[in-house]
Design a protein around this motif. Structure first.
Motif, PDB file in Angstrom:
ATOM      1  N   LEU A   1      94.513  45.041   5.390  1.00 24.39           N
ATOM      2  CA  LEU A   1      94.164  46.260   5.021  1.00 24.39           C
ATOM      3  C   LEU A   1      95.338  47.450   4.610  1.00 24.39           C
ATOM      4  CD1 LEU A   1      91.823  48.283   4.045  1.00 24.39           C
ATOM      5  CD2 LEU A   1      91.670  48.881   6.678  1.00 24.39           C
ATOM      6  N   VAL A   2      95.408  48.001   3.668  1.00 24.40           N
ATOM      7  CA  VAL A   2      96.481  48.935   3.256  1.00 24.40           C
ATOM      8  C   VAL A   2      95.684  50.311   2.877  1.00 24.40           C
ATOM      9  CG1 VAL A   2      98.323  49.899   1.889  1.00 24.40           C
ATOM     10  CG2 VAL A   2      98.354  47.237   2.598  1.00 24.40           C
ATOM     11  N   ILE A   3      95.698  51.110   3.916  1.00 28.89           N
ATOM     12  CA  ILE A   3      94.971  52.676   3.421  1.00 28.89           C
ATOM     13  C   ILE A   3      96.138  53.275   2.688  1.00 28.89           C
ATOM     14  CG2 ILE A   3      94.011  54.240   4.672  1.00 28.89           C
ATOM     15  CD1 ILE A   3      93.316  52.538   6.842  1.00 28.89           C
ATOM     16  N   ILE A   4      95.523  54.079   1.798  1.00 31.03           N
ATOM     17  CA  ILE A   4      96.863  54.616   0.816  1.00 31.03           C
ATOM     18  C   ILE A   4      96.304  56.237   0.967  1.00 31.03           C
ATOM     19  CG2 ILE A   4      97.738  55.066  -1.399  1.00 31.03           C
ATOM     20  CD1 ILE A   4      97.554  52.086  -1.681  1.00 31.03           C
ATOM     21  N   GLY A   5      97.346  57.104   1.177  1.00 33.38           N
ATOM     22  CA  GLY A   5      96.942  58.406   1.169  1.00 33.38           C
ATOM     23  C   GLY A   5      97.814  59.180   0.262  1.00 33.38           C
ATOM     24  N   THR A   6      97.055  60.093  -0.547  1.00 36.02           N
ATOM     25  CA  THR A   6      97.579  60.885  -1.543  1.00 36.02           C
ATOM     26  C   THR A   6      97.169  62.309  -1.576  1.00 36.02           C
ATOM     27  OG1 THR A   6      98.235  61.135  -3.982  1.00 36.02           O
ATOM     28  CG2 THR A   6      96.120  60.130  -3.270  1.00 36.02           C
ATOM     29  N   PRO A   7      97.937  63.368  -1.829  1.00 31.76           N
ATOM     30  CA  PRO A   7      97.469  64.726  -2.354  1.00 31.76           C
ATOM     31  C   PRO A   7      96.900  64.424  -3.675  1.00 31.76           C
ATOM     32  CG  PRO A   7      99.842  64.497  -2.460  1.00 31.76           C
ATOM     33  CD  PRO A   7      99.553  63.205  -1.905  1.00 31.76           C
ATOM     34  N   VAL A   8      96.166  65.486  -3.922  1.00 31.65           N
ATOM     35  CA  VAL A   8      95.297  65.381  -5.448  1.00 31.65           C
ATOM     36  C   VAL A   8      96.253  66.414  -6.098  1.00 31.65           C
ATOM     37  CG1 VAL A   8      93.337  65.948  -6.728  1.00 31.65           C
ATOM     38  CG2 VAL A   8      93.115  64.839  -4.617  1.00 31.65           C
ATOM     39  N   TRP A   9      96.940  65.970  -7.233  1.00 34.04           N
ATOM     40  CA  TRP A   9      97.642  66.910  -7.975  1.00 34.04           C
ATOM     41  C   TRP A   9      97.227  66.878  -9.499  1.00 34.04           C
ATOM     42  CZ3 TRP A   9     103.469  65.153  -7.176  1.00 34.04           C
ATOM     43  CH2 TRP A   9     103.948  65.403  -5.774  1.00 34.04           C
ATOM     44  N   VAL A  10      96.685  67.991  -9.987  1.00 29.56           N
ATOM     45  CA  VAL A  10      96.223  68.116 -11.229  1.00 29.56           C
ATOM     46  C   VAL A  10      94.963  67.028 -11.371  1.00 29.56           C
ATOM     47  CG1 VAL A  10      96.584  68.416 -13.785  1.00 29.56           C
ATOM     48  CG2 VAL A  10      98.482  68.729 -11.896  1.00 29.56           C
ATOM     49  N   GLY A  11      94.004  66.648 -10.457  1.00 29.09           N
ATOM     50  CA  GLY A  11      93.003  66.069 -10.516  1.00 29.09           C
ATOM     51  C   GLY A  11      93.124  64.522 -10.490  1.00 29.09           C
ATOM     52  N   THR A  12      94.507  63.952  -9.982  1.00 31.72           N
ATOM     53  CA  THR A  12      94.714  62.815  -9.644  1.00 31.72           C
ATOM     54  C   THR A  12      95.752  62.631  -8.600  1.00 31.72           C
ATOM     55  OG1 THR A  12      95.195  60.690 -10.905  1.00 31.72           O
ATOM     56  CG2 THR A  12      96.708  62.464 -11.379  1.00 31.72           C
ATOM     57  N   TYR A  13      96.211  61.363  -8.432  1.00 35.84           N
ATOM     58  CA  TYR A  13      97.253  60.786  -7.410  1.00 35.84           C
ATOM     59  C   TYR A  13      98.577  61.265  -7.802  1.00 35.84           C
ATOM     60  CZ  TYR A  13      97.287  57.064 -10.684  1.00 35.84           C
ATOM     61  OH  TYR A  13      97.196  56.106 -11.746  1.00 35.84           O
ATOM     62  N   CYS A  14      99.462  61.525  -6.780  1.00 34.57           N
ATOM     63  CA  CYS A  14     100.970  61.860  -7.084  1.00 34.57           C
ATOM     64  C   CYS A  14     101.630  60.527  -7.557  1.00 34.57           C
ATOM     65  CB  CYS A  14     101.550  62.525  -5.846  1.00 34.57           C
ATOM     66  SG  CYS A  14     101.743  61.437  -4.586  1.00 34.57           S
ATOM     67  N   PRO A  15     102.758  60.984  -8.416  1.00 29.97           N
ATOM     68  CA  PRO A  15     103.631  60.008  -9.167  1.00 29.97           C
ATOM     69  C   PRO A  15     104.228  58.844  -7.939  1.00 29.97           C
ATOM     70  CG  PRO A  15     104.129  62.036  -9.938  1.00 29.97           C
ATOM     71  CD  PRO A  15     103.166  62.312  -8.925  1.00 29.97           C
ATOM     72  N   ALA A  16     104.543  59.372  -6.561  1.00 27.64           N
ATOM     73  CA  ALA A  16     105.036  58.520  -5.710  1.00 27.64           C
ATOM     74  C   ALA A  16     104.150  57.555  -5.361  1.00 27.64           C
ATOM     75  CB  ALA A  16     105.552  59.224  -4.433  1.00 27.64           C
ATOM     76  N   ILE A  17     102.894  57.856  -5.427  1.00 29.18           N
ATOM     77  CA  ILE A  17     101.629  56.798  -5.077  1.00 29.18           C
ATOM     78  C   ILE A  17     101.577  56.027  -5.879  1.00 29.18           C
ATOM     79  CG2 ILE A  17      99.326  56.656  -4.364  1.00 29.18           C
ATOM     80  CD1 ILE A  17     100.986  57.278  -1.954  1.00 29.18           C
ATOM     81  N   ARG A  18     101.590  56.383  -7.218  1.00 24.99           N
ATOM     82  CA  ARG A  18     101.533  55.509  -8.367  1.00 24.99           C
ATOM     83  C   ARG A  18     102.621  54.559  -8.360  1.00 24.99           C
ATOM     84  NH1 ARG A  18     101.980  58.751 -13.123  1.00 24.99           N
ATOM     85  NH2 ARG A  18     104.271  58.518 -13.197  1.00 24.99           N
ATOM     86  N   ALA A  19     103.869  54.874  -7.928  1.00 28.00           N
ATOM     87  CA  ALA A  19     104.958  54.097  -8.056  1.00 28.00           C
ATOM     88  C   ALA A  19     104.830  53.075  -6.806  1.00 28.00           C
ATOM     89  CB  ALA A  19     106.370  54.738  -7.872  1.00 28.00           C
ATOM     90  N   TYR A  20     104.235  53.247  -5.737  1.00 25.93           N
ATOM     91  CA  TYR A  20     104.212  52.452  -4.652  1.00 25.93           C
ATOM     92  C   TYR A  20     102.909  51.329  -5.019  1.00 25.93           C
ATOM     93  CZ  TYR A  20     102.820  50.400  -0.178  1.00 25.93           C
ATOM     94  OH  TYR A  20     102.329  49.443   0.699  1.00 25.93           O
ATOM     95  N   ALA A  21     102.048  51.681  -5.479  1.00 26.87           N
ATOM     96  CA  ALA A  21     100.699  50.965  -5.726  1.00 26.87           C
ATOM     97  C   ALA A  21     101.223  49.879  -7.046  1.00 26.87           C
ATOM     98  CB  ALA A  21      99.456  51.778  -6.369  1.00 26.87           C
ATOM     99  N   GLU A  22     102.108  50.514  -7.928  1.00 25.60           N
ATOM    100  CA  GLU A  22     102.361  49.627  -9.183  1.00 25.60           C
ATOM    101  C   GLU A  22     103.458  48.533  -8.601  1.00 25.60           C
ATOM    102  OE1 GLU A  22     104.101  52.370 -11.796  1.00 25.60           O
ATOM    103  OE2 GLU A  22     102.095  52.632 -12.844  1.00 25.60           O
TER     104      GLU A  22
END
Length: 160
Positions: free
Chosen positions: A71-92
């Motif tokens: 299990l991977v639990i991913i935490g992000t701040p909400v920026w302009v209604g969505t996840y942050c770019p660093a989390i996008r890069a990680y998930a991709e």
């Protein structure tokens, strides 16, 4: 269940939740580090611009591989209604390595956007979330989220 908590935090709000969660679950924890400087007012403005324009970012190499965890639990701040770019890069980067996922988000805005954020994270990861946790910055700063955290842990299938 071998668990990894992965998070990005510009203001240490998401970090606080990630650390509390890792402590309660006995999980490994990894901070995603964005190579762009997002500190201060200018960093805040550029962060918002990058989210709106869907600009990619580069993250530092991670210590842990998602493939080593159930299990991977991913935490992000909400920026302009969505996840942050660093989390996008990680998930991709880790998308093909994720077995099961859960998400948590912290948000300063008064209008909650968590449902939208979690749906976007599911689409990004290609996985249905096992559980989601949304917390306001106010809750975290006041340390008034223990019940929400306990419910999230229970929904993940862990004993409190």
């Amino acid at each position: 269940m071998k668990t990894l908590i992965v998070y990005y935090s510009r203001t240490k709000i998401t970090k606080k939740v990630a650390e509390d969660l890792a402590l309660k679950l006995g999980a490994d924890i990894e901070q995603v580090i964005d190579t762009k400087n997002r500190e201060g007012v200018v960093g805040y403005i550029m962060a918002g611009k990058d989210v709106v324009q869907k600009n990619p970012t580069t993250i530092m190499p991670t210590k842990y591989s998602a493939s080593d965890y159930d299990l991977v639990i991913i935490g992000t701040p909400v920026w302009v209604g969505t996840y942050c770019p660093a989390i996008r890069a990680y998930a991709e980067a880790q998308k093909d390595n994720l077995k099961e996922v859960a998400f948590f988000a912290t948000q300063g805005a008064a209008v909650p956007r968590q449902v939208e954020v979690f749906a976007k994270l599911e689409a990004l990861s290609g996985k249905k979330s096992k559980a989601n946790l949304h917390l306001s910055t106010k809750q975290v700063l006041a340390s008034k989220y223990s019940e929400d955290l306990a419910e999230f842990i229970k929904n993940l299938g862990f004993q409190n």
